[in-house]
Design a protein around this motif. Structure first.
Motif, PDB file in Angstrom:
ATOM      1  N   ASN A  17      -2.590  56.624 -91.775  1.00  0.00           N
ATOM      2  CA  ASN A  17      -2.361  55.424 -92.578  1.00  0.00           C
ATOM      3  C   ASN A  17      -1.628  55.760 -93.870  1.00  0.00           C
ATOM      4  N   ALA A  18      -2.023  56.855 -94.511  1.00  0.00           N
ATOM      5  CA  ALA A  18      -1.368  57.239 -95.768  1.00  0.00           C
ATOM      6  C   ALA A  18      -1.624  58.697 -96.081  1.00  0.00           C
ATOM      7  N   ASP A  19      -0.565  59.422 -96.357  1.00  0.00           N
ATOM      8  CA  ASP A  19      -0.629  60.752 -96.945  1.00  0.00           C
ATOM      9  C   ASP A  19       0.264  60.654 -98.177  1.00  0.00           C
ATOM     10  N   PHE A  44      -5.328  60.438 -99.024  1.00  0.00           N
ATOM     11  CA  PHE A  44      -5.183  60.708 -97.588  1.00  0.00           C
ATOM     12  C   PHE A  44      -6.111  59.788 -96.817  1.00  0.00           C
ATOM     13  N   ASN A  45      -5.566  59.069 -95.833  1.00  0.00           N
ATOM     14  CA  ASN A  45      -6.365  58.169 -95.012  1.00  0.00           C
ATOM     15  C   ASN A  45      -5.817  58.182 -93.593  1.00  0.00           C
ATOM     16  N   ALA A  46      -6.717  58.420 -92.637  1.00  0.00           N
ATOM     17  CA  ALA A  46      -6.335  58.416 -91.224  1.00  0.00           C
ATOM     18  C   ALA A  46      -7.380  57.629 -90.438  1.00  0.00           C
ATOM     19  N   SER A  47      -7.038  57.289 -89.215  1.00  0.00           N
ATOM     20  CA  SER A  47      -7.974  56.547 -88.366  1.00  0.00           C
ATOM     21  C   SER A  47      -7.681  56.855 -86.899  1.00  0.00           C
ATOM     22  N   ILE A  48      -8.627  56.466 -86.072  1.00  0.00           N
ATOM     23  CA  ILE A  48      -8.462  56.578 -84.623  1.00  0.00           C
ATOM     24  C   ILE A  48      -8.463  55.156 -84.086  1.00  0.00           C
ATOM     25  N   GLU A  49      -7.443  54.825 -83.341  1.00  0.00           N
ATOM     26  CA  GLU A  49      -7.324  53.477 -82.803  1.00  0.00           C
ATOM     27  C   GLU A  49      -8.242  53.295 -81.592  1.00  0.00           C
ATOM     28  N   LYS A  50      -8.513  52.045 -81.221  1.00  0.00           N
ATOM     29  CA  LYS A  50      -9.299  51.753 -80.018  1.00  0.00           C
ATOM     30  C   LYS A  50      -8.543  52.313 -78.820  1.00  0.00           C
ATOM     31  N   ASP A  99     -11.036  55.054 -91.633  1.00  0.00           N
ATOM     32  CA  ASP A  99     -11.283  55.953 -92.768  1.00  0.00           C
ATOM     33  C   ASP A  99     -11.781  57.329 -92.336  1.00  0.00           C
ATOM     34  N   LEU A 100     -11.025  57.970 -91.487  1.00  0.00           N
ATOM     35  CA  LEU A 100     -11.398  59.286 -90.986  1.00  0.00           C
ATOM     36  C   LEU A 100     -10.354  60.314 -91.405  1.00  0.00           C
ATOM     37  N   PHE A 110      -6.897  66.503 -88.829  1.00  0.00           N
ATOM     38  CA  PHE A 110      -8.278  66.156 -89.146  1.00  0.00           C
ATOM     39  C   PHE A 110      -8.824  65.107 -88.182  1.00  0.00           C
ATOM     40  N   SER A 111      -8.097  64.025 -87.972  1.00  0.00           N
ATOM     41  CA  SER A 111      -8.606  62.959 -87.097  1.00  0.00           C
ATOM     42  C   SER A 111      -8.619  63.376 -85.630  1.00  0.00           C
TER      43      SER A 111
END
Length: 184
Positions: free
Chosen positions: A63-65, A90-96, A115-116, A155-156
């Motif tokens: 999402n954002a670095d 830093f913000n990452a996620s895992i989609e459905k 938020d992972l 990380f994610s």
């Protein structure tokens, strides 16, 4: 993707630079294999099989670095000072994700994980140099700084419940048909 921009103001004794770097995007991997396993032989004799959770389609989102910085340079006679600071987000996620059934696994669905992680960090930086003889040939310099390692997308990926995986199992091929089956 990465976008970046900088802006500098330069004079003879004072320079200031500010800017930002913004990374974002998707990371998708597709894994599939024939029969969802690999049969391993030694000298023509079945030894083991590597069983995989295929088909496997993983999907992580950066999402954002974001890095926003300002750095300054002051020259005072033979002394040069370089203070600066950088803000990191830093913000990452895992989609459905929904996976088709494979040989060893049924249809499976994993919900999104937001938020992972979701991290904010301030990284100060300071450096200096002193021109010992005033001729630009010999200088003492040093600095103290904090740097944050780039995480995306590693990380994610570690925490995605749908990440590719395998398991090694012994195989004896009791019925000698050269096809790995349960209870062999």
């Amino acid at each position: 993707y990465t976008d970046s921009a900088t802006l500098s103001y330069v004079t003879g004794t004072h320079n200031i630079k500010t800017g930002l770097q913004f990374g974002y995007g998707y990371y998708r991997r597709w894994h599939d294999g024939p029969a969802d396993l690999v049969q391993v032989y030694q000298n023509g004799v079945p030894q083991f099989v590597d069983v995989a959770n295929t088909p496997n389609d993983t999907f992580e989102k950066l999402n954002a670095d974001l890095g926003v910085f300002v750095q300054d340079t002051w020259v005072i006679k033979r002394l040069t000072l370089n203070p600066g600071v950088r803000f990191e987000h830093f913000n990452a996620s895992i989609e459905k994700q929904t996976q088709a059934a494979g040989r060893f696994l049924p249809l499976r669905t994993f919900g999104p994980v937001k938020d992972l992680p979701n991290w904010n960090t301030v990284a100060p930086r300071f450096g200096g140099a002193y021109d010992v003889f005033g001729n630009g040939k010999t200088a003492l310099h040093g600095g103290v700084s904090k740097y944050v390692i780039r995480m995306a997308p590693d990380f994610s990926i570690r925490y995605n419940p749908n990440s590719p995986d395998s398991d090694t199992r012994t195989w004896n091929d009791l019925n000698r048909d050269n096809i790995a089956q349960e209870n062999e």
